[in-house]
Motif scaffolding. Sequence first.
Motif, PDB file in Angstrom:
ATOM      1  N   LEU A 226      40.327  41.861  40.505  1.00  0.00           N
ATOM      2  CA  LEU A 226      38.759  41.593  40.241  1.00  0.00           C
ATOM      3  C   LEU A 226      38.228  41.859  38.999  1.00  0.00           C
ATOM      4  CD1 LEU A 226      37.081  43.025  43.498  1.00  0.00           C
ATOM      5  CD2 LEU A 226      37.777  40.651  42.943  1.00  0.00           C
ATOM      6  N   PRO A 227      38.668  43.064  38.177  1.00  0.00           N
ATOM      7  CA  PRO A 227      38.268  42.971  36.602  1.00  0.00           C
ATOM      8  C   PRO A 227      38.709  41.785  35.929  1.00  0.00           C
ATOM      9  CG  PRO A 227      38.972  45.194  37.443  1.00  0.00           C
ATOM     10  CD  PRO A 227      39.196  44.168  38.667  1.00  0.00           C
ATOM     11  N   THR A 228      40.230  41.556  36.139  1.00  0.00           N
ATOM     12  CA  THR A 228      40.707  40.472  35.423  1.00  0.00           C
ATOM     13  C   THR A 228      40.080  38.967  35.772  1.00  0.00           C
ATOM     14  OG1 THR A 228      42.833  41.456  35.690  1.00  0.00           O
ATOM     15  CG2 THR A 228      42.798  39.314  34.551  1.00  0.00           C
ATOM     16  N   ALA A 229      39.506  38.806  36.889  1.00  0.00           N
ATOM     17  CA  ALA A 229      38.897  37.495  37.397  1.00  0.00           C
ATOM     18  C   ALA A 229      37.474  37.701  37.070  1.00  0.00           C
ATOM     19  CB  ALA A 229      39.224  36.991  38.602  1.00  0.00           C
ATOM     20  N   ALA A 230      36.820  38.955  36.625  1.00  0.00           N
ATOM     21  CA  ALA A 230      35.524  39.061  36.874  1.00  0.00           C
ATOM     22  C   ALA A 230      34.854  38.000  36.094  1.00  0.00           C
ATOM     23  CB  ALA A 230      35.335  40.220  36.110  1.00  0.00           C
ATOM     24  N   GLY A 231      35.017  37.366  35.071  1.00  0.00           N
ATOM     25  CA  GLY A 231      34.365  36.094  34.316  1.00  0.00           C
ATOM     26  C   GLY A 231      34.195  35.131  35.529  1.00  0.00           C
TER      27      GLY A 231
END
Lengths: 325, 293
Positions: A226-231
């Motif tokens: 989730l943090p990696t795909a946050a954008g």
Amino acid sequence: MVDTHPFAADADAITRPPSRREFALDRSFTGLTTASAWALVLLVAYILYEIGRQALPAIHDYHVGFLWGTTWDAQKETFGVLPAIWGTIYSSLLALMIGGFFGITMAIFLTQGFLPARLAVVFRTIVDMLAAIPSVVFGLWGIFVVIPTIRPVADLLHDWLGFIPYFSTTLSGPGLLPAALVLAIMVLPTVAAISQDALQLVPYRTKEAAYGMGATRWEAILKVMLPTAAGGIFSALVLGFGRALGETMALAMLIGNSNQISVSLFAPANTLASLLASNFPEAGQIERQALMYAALVLLAITLAVNVAGNYILALTTRRMSGGRS
Amino acid sequence: MSDTSVPAGALPKLDRSFSEIRAIKSALLTTGAWVVALLAALPLVSVLYMLIVQGGARLSLELLTDLPPAGFEVGGGFGNAILGTFVMVGIAALIAIPIGILAAAYLADLAPDSRLAKVTRFLAKVLTGFPSILAGVFVYAVIVLAMGTYSALAGGVALAVLMVPTIVLTAEEAMKMVPRKMKDAAIGMGCTRSQVIWQVVLPTGLPGILTGVILAVARVAGESAPLLFTALFSNYWLSGLAEPTASLSILIYNFSSMPFDNQIELAWAASLVLVLIVLVFNILSRLVGRPTA
């Protein structure tokens, strides 16, 4: 034995330079495609110009006070869109909270290996079908299924917790909550689709690395994926919000079209789009100009949200795929 | 005992027992995800159930041949609305498909990195999120005011405005999938750029392009907001493109607020027909886009 000039026209050759006629055709065809690309740009410019031009008399008459005026009365020729702006943003935020949560969870569910391939197809089809069902049909369903279903719950909440402002009125049929619930269902596919793309852009190695360090499946999802795909997920929410802001028919059928500002979830409200839908067909000259002004406000809001969402999406997609668009 | 065996205790324990709180948490969240996914499926199930039960009950041939009933009338149908929907979607397709595919050819092949291409691509993406009712407002201002009447033509143009961006974006993707080598080979044989597009890119990318086109058609077939004050509605058969025209979606909207059971039943039946039309287009787009290999 080949001793002719390599470019000479040869009846047997499969290659030859284009003839003059072909050059002329090429020129006109490429011209046509360029014109079509321009047509799209001009269309957007023309839409902005035309709606702006139609709204001009009303802008001249009501100035910016239109934006915080609270009455819409065609008889008295007093027009203000604050209740509609309030209703638009309130219902869209509510829908985004519900639809966003479901949409992102659905995206995780579909991309993170919870399902065997065949079942994944079933759930993907469900999301696609939700996106395919027309807005009016959701509106009709909302009137005859959602409202009767949530009314007992709403009454109960009002009786017990009526002192909380969100429950301070009774649900007398159409209102903000049924509208927002149906809107949430309509936002879900948008959020789910874009979030899925964002999650799929995360390299598989990243997840493997998390598993390799002993993370559980959900630790890998919540702390790495989730943090990696946050954008990308954020842009999914922004674009879903944009979709909710402009949604018209289901809201026009469910929200009650009442120009009042209330935090109560059960009170009827109005949105810019449903104001247009319900008032435009029977409006007179003056009210029509005011509605054009309201359309301009809606256009400005949705355009800003959509440009922002697409910009963030382009930015994060470029970063994730290592510079290749 | 061979030398390659791992000494006891050198490997971490790879199986996780439920005594670990993290494992329980993970299992709970997985259950939660299942619940959420099933809840998300619930509205669709309910909509389809209502369509089949409520709409299916009224399904008959006279729906397709009769005109909408007035207030207290019984019976009736919505043949004119089905016809109107198809006519307006047809007009929209006639306008939007050529422009959309040509613009896509420009974006995918002729000048993918030009400034015009970047602007067009971005605007197309922005336009896909454009509120459909504003397309109606725009066309009202441009066409309805100029013609002095609501018309099928205006409705069709409003739908075309919504179709173009979808077609541009999906057709561009499809054309980009055509292998570079094929285009290079064609150019090497002396094709002009437009011949490359006509004879290599379009035929090869056709399944993908058709998918996009049919999806765009499906999307606008269910639209109602842009038709509200461009095509308006009509209780009679279509007799020309320059007059108010009925459509299924507006019929549903109008009838949904009427206090008569007959009209409500017709609204459900019209919804069923509309959803069937949209779904048929959706399925068609998948069949067409399926790789043939």
